[in-house]
Design a protein around this motif. Structure first.
Motif, PDB file in Angstrom:
ATOM      1  N   ARG A 193     -12.020  -4.280   6.075  1.00  0.00           N
ATOM      2  CA  ARG A 193     -11.038  -5.166   5.447  1.00  0.00           C
ATOM      3  C   ARG A 193     -10.629  -4.608   4.087  1.00  0.00           C
ATOM      4  O   ARG A 193      -9.463  -4.600   3.739  1.00  0.00           O
ATOM      5  N   ARG A 228      -7.014  -3.359   2.809  1.00  0.00           N
ATOM      6  CA  ARG A 228      -6.380  -3.942   1.627  1.00  0.00           C
ATOM      7  C   ARG A 228      -5.930  -2.855   0.651  1.00  0.00           C
ATOM      8  O   ARG A 228      -4.810  -2.909   0.139  1.00  0.00           O
ATOM      9  N   MET A 274      -2.888  -1.214   2.074  1.00  0.00           N
ATOM     10  CA  MET A 274      -1.683  -2.031   1.965  1.00  0.00           C
ATOM     11  C   MET A 274      -1.182  -2.080   0.528  1.00  0.00           C
ATOM     12  O   MET A 274       0.011  -2.076   0.273  1.00  0.00           O
ATOM     13  N   ARG A 275      -2.104  -2.127  -0.400  1.00  0.00           N
ATOM     14  CA  ARG A 275      -1.710  -2.209  -1.811  1.00  0.00           C
ATOM     15  C   ARG A 275      -1.065  -0.900  -2.290  1.00  0.00           C
ATOM     16  O   ARG A 275      -0.268  -0.912  -3.224  1.00  0.00           O
ATOM     17  N   LYS A 303       1.168   0.627  -0.846  1.00  0.00           N
ATOM     18  CA  LYS A 303       2.616   0.482  -0.640  1.00  0.00           C
ATOM     19  C   LYS A 303       3.274  -0.078  -1.892  1.00  0.00           C
ATOM     20  O   LYS A 303       4.347   0.346  -2.292  1.00  0.00           O
ATOM     21  N   SER A 354       6.114   1.648  -4.194  1.00  0.00           N
ATOM     22  CA  SER A 354       7.445   1.055  -4.336  1.00  0.00           C
ATOM     23  C   SER A 354       7.739   0.735  -5.805  1.00  0.00           C
ATOM     24  O   SER A 354       8.891   0.794  -6.238  1.00  0.00           O
ATOM     25  N   SER A 375       8.438  -1.601  11.565  1.00  0.00           N
ATOM     26  CA  SER A 375       7.953  -0.336  11.000  1.00  0.00           C
ATOM     27  C   SER A 375       9.048   0.725  11.012  1.00  0.00           C
ATOM     28  O   SER A 375       9.232   1.455  10.041  1.00  0.00           O
ATOM     29  N   PHE A 404      11.686  -0.026   8.474  1.00  0.00           N
ATOM     30  CA  PHE A 404      11.165   0.280   7.145  1.00  0.00           C
ATOM     31  C   PHE A 404      11.227   1.786   6.873  1.00  0.00           C
ATOM     32  O   PHE A 404      11.695   2.228   5.832  1.00  0.00           O
ATOM     33  N   CYS A 458      10.151  -4.812   3.581  1.00  0.00           N
ATOM     34  CA  CYS A 458       8.781  -5.244   3.247  1.00  0.00           C
ATOM     35  C   CYS A 458       8.664  -6.737   3.535  1.00  0.00           C
ATOM     36  O   CYS A 458       7.751  -7.201   4.226  1.00  0.00           O
ATOM     37  N   CYS A 470       8.944  -7.848   7.293  1.00  0.00           N
ATOM     38  CA  CYS A 470       7.752  -7.604   8.116  1.00  0.00           C
ATOM     39  C   CYS A 470       6.635  -8.576   7.739  1.00  0.00           C
ATOM     40  O   CYS A 470       5.945  -9.104   8.602  1.00  0.00           O
ATOM     41  N   HIS A 471       6.468  -8.828   6.450  1.00  0.00           N
ATOM     42  CA  HIS A 471       5.419  -9.772   6.026  1.00  0.00           C
ATOM     43  C   HIS A 471       5.691 -11.172   6.578  1.00  0.00           C
ATOM     44  O   HIS A 471       4.776 -11.867   6.999  1.00  0.00           O
ATOM     45  N   ARG A 483       0.542 -15.012  12.532  1.00  0.00           N
ATOM     46  CA  ARG A 483      -0.806 -15.477  12.182  1.00  0.00           C
ATOM     47  C   ARG A 483      -0.861 -16.999  12.213  1.00  0.00           C
ATOM     48  O   ARG A 483      -1.844 -17.583  12.625  1.00  0.00           O
TER      49      ARG A 483
HETATM   50  C1  HEC Z   1       5.872  -3.161   9.467  1.00  0.00           C
HETATM   51  C2  HEC Z   1       5.209  -4.158   8.701  1.00  0.00           C
HETATM   52  C3  HEC Z   1       5.056  -4.050   7.210  1.00  0.00           C
HETATM   53  C4  HEC Z   1       5.945  -3.544   6.297  1.00  0.00           C
HETATM   54  C5  HEC Z   1       7.319  -2.944   6.524  1.00  0.00           C
HETATM   55  C6  HEC Z   1       5.314  -3.706   5.010  1.00  0.00           C
HETATM   56  N1  HEC Z   1       4.082  -4.277   5.132  1.00  0.00           N
HETATM   57 FE1  HEC Z   1       2.846  -4.820   3.608  1.00  0.00          FE
HETATM   58  N2  HEC Z   1       1.535  -5.636   4.958  1.00  0.00           N
HETATM   59  C7  HEC Z   1       1.683  -5.602   6.329  1.00  0.00           C
HETATM   60  C8  HEC Z   1       0.560  -6.253   6.933  1.00  0.00           C
HETATM   61  C9  HEC Z   1       0.325  -6.413   8.429  1.00  0.00           C
HETATM   62  C10 HEC Z   1      -0.267  -6.696   5.885  1.00  0.00           C
HETATM   63  C11 HEC Z   1      -1.559  -7.512   5.991  1.00  0.00           C
HETATM   64  C12 HEC Z   1      -2.763  -6.728   6.357  1.00  0.00           C
HETATM   65  C13 HEC Z   1      -3.918  -7.685   6.609  1.00  0.00           C
HETATM   66  O1  HEC Z   1      -4.379  -8.303   5.635  1.00  0.00           O
HETATM   67  O2  HEC Z   1      -4.303  -7.814   7.744  1.00  0.00           O
HETATM   68  C14 HEC Z   1       0.383  -6.298   4.647  1.00  0.00           C
HETATM   69  C15 HEC Z   1      -0.121  -6.553   3.388  1.00  0.00           C
HETATM   70  C16 HEC Z   1       0.470  -6.157   2.207  1.00  0.00           C
HETATM   71  C17 HEC Z   1      -0.047  -6.432   0.880  1.00  0.00           C
HETATM   72  C18 HEC Z   1      -1.279  -7.262   0.569  1.00  0.00           C
HETATM   73  C19 HEC Z   1      -2.517  -6.416   0.425  1.00  0.00           C
HETATM   74  C20 HEC Z   1      -3.682  -7.289  -0.015  1.00  0.00           C
HETATM   75  O3  HEC Z   1      -3.965  -7.339  -1.201  1.00  0.00           O
HETATM   76  O4  HEC Z   1      -4.265  -7.934   0.860  1.00  0.00           O
HETATM   77  C21 HEC Z   1       0.817  -5.875  -0.005  1.00  0.00           C
HETATM   78  C22 HEC Z   1       0.717  -5.914  -1.537  1.00  0.00           C
HETATM   79  C23 HEC Z   1       1.863  -5.229   0.748  1.00  0.00           C
HETATM   80  N3  HEC Z   1       1.625  -5.410   2.102  1.00  0.00           N
HETATM   81  C24 HEC Z   1       2.931  -4.551   0.189  1.00  0.00           C
HETATM   82  C25 HEC Z   1       4.017  -4.060   0.911  1.00  0.00           C
HETATM   83  C26 HEC Z   1       5.180  -3.463   0.301  1.00  0.00           C
HETATM   84  C27 HEC Z   1       5.422  -3.319  -1.202  1.00  0.00           C
HETATM   85  C28 HEC Z   1       6.003  -3.091   1.318  1.00  0.00           C
HETATM   86  C29 HEC Z   1       7.320  -2.404   1.228  1.00  0.00           C
HETATM   87  C30 HEC Z   1       7.448  -1.274   0.347  1.00  0.00           C
HETATM   88  C31 HEC Z   1       5.349  -3.483   2.561  1.00  0.00           C
HETATM   89  N4  HEC Z   1       4.142  -4.042   2.265  1.00  0.00           N
HETATM   90  C32 HEC Z   1       5.903  -3.295   3.816  1.00  0.00           C
HETATM   91  C33 HEC Z   1       2.741  -5.073   7.024  1.00  0.00           C
HETATM   92  C34 HEC Z   1       3.881  -4.516   6.467  1.00  0.00           C
END
Ligand code: HEC
Length: 134
Positions: free
Chosen positions: A27, A31, A34-35, A37, A41, A84, A87, A117, A120-121, A128
């Motif tokens: 996990r 995280r 994901m951060r 990204k 950006s 995806s 994006f 972004c 997709c979120h 969920r």
């Molecule tokens: C194709 C889907 C998708 C795209 C496009 C996407 N994300 Fe995410 N993002 C996710 C998913 C799925 C999660 C959650 C992961 C989990 O917790 O299971 C997430 C989680 C996050 C988190 C939270 C991380 C944490 O602290 O838990 C951030 C910040 C984030 N994304 C930033 C971005 C940014 C900025 C962009 C664009 C530049 C972006 N994402 C584009 C799918 C995407």
């Protein structure tokens, strides 16, 4: 008897490893991934703000690369795949415009990428919530 015990231990361990989201370390890894990204950006935005096209291209490229990583593929649905792809397309548009020193074009593509972004979120949150109400 001892052998049986070891088998049981190995069995429990194997189950723990495949349990979805059951492993705290995974996990955390996700995280951090994901951060990253967000960091990239923000760097793209910084590059746009100071008209540093090399900085823009570097980080939009990193973003496109991230979208190929295994950690990115959290869901196996067609919609997730399409989000995806969209994006990645917009991240590549940012890179292309930045390489052409096209500040306005890169800014426009950045806005579109940011919308991807959020889209997709929104999608992931919707799935969920639907899962939780089952
Ligand atoms: C194709 C889907 C998708 C795209 C496009 C996407 N994300 Fe995410 N993002 C996710 C998913 C799925 C999660 C959650 C992961 C989990 O917790 O299971 C997430 C989680 C996050 C988190 C939270 C991380 C944490 O602290 O838990 C951030 C910040 C984030 N994304 C930033 C971005 C940014 C900025 C962009 C664009 C530049 C972006 N994402 C584009 C799918 C995407």
């Amino acid at each position: 008897m001892k052998k049986l015990l070891w088998l049981a231990v190995a069995g429990v361990y194997a189950i723990m490893c495949v349990a979805p989201n059951g492993h705290a370390g995974d996990r955390d890894t996700l995280r951090v991934f994901m951060r990253a990204k967000l960091d990239h950006s923000q760097k793209v935005l910084e590059g746009l703000a100071v008209d540093d096209m090399e900085m823009v291209a570097k980080h939009s490229q990193e973003l496109a690369l991230l979208s190929h990583a295994a950690n990115w593929q959290v869901m196996q649905t067609e919609d997730y795949l399409n989000h995806s792809l969209e994006f990645r397309r917009s991240a590549n548009a940012v890179t292309k415009a930045a390489r052409e020193k096209n500040l306005d074009g890169a800014t426009l593509a950045y806005v579109s990428m940011t919308m991807n972004c959020v889209k997709c979120h929104k999608y992931v949150r919707g799935i969920r919530m639907a899962d939780a109400s089952k």
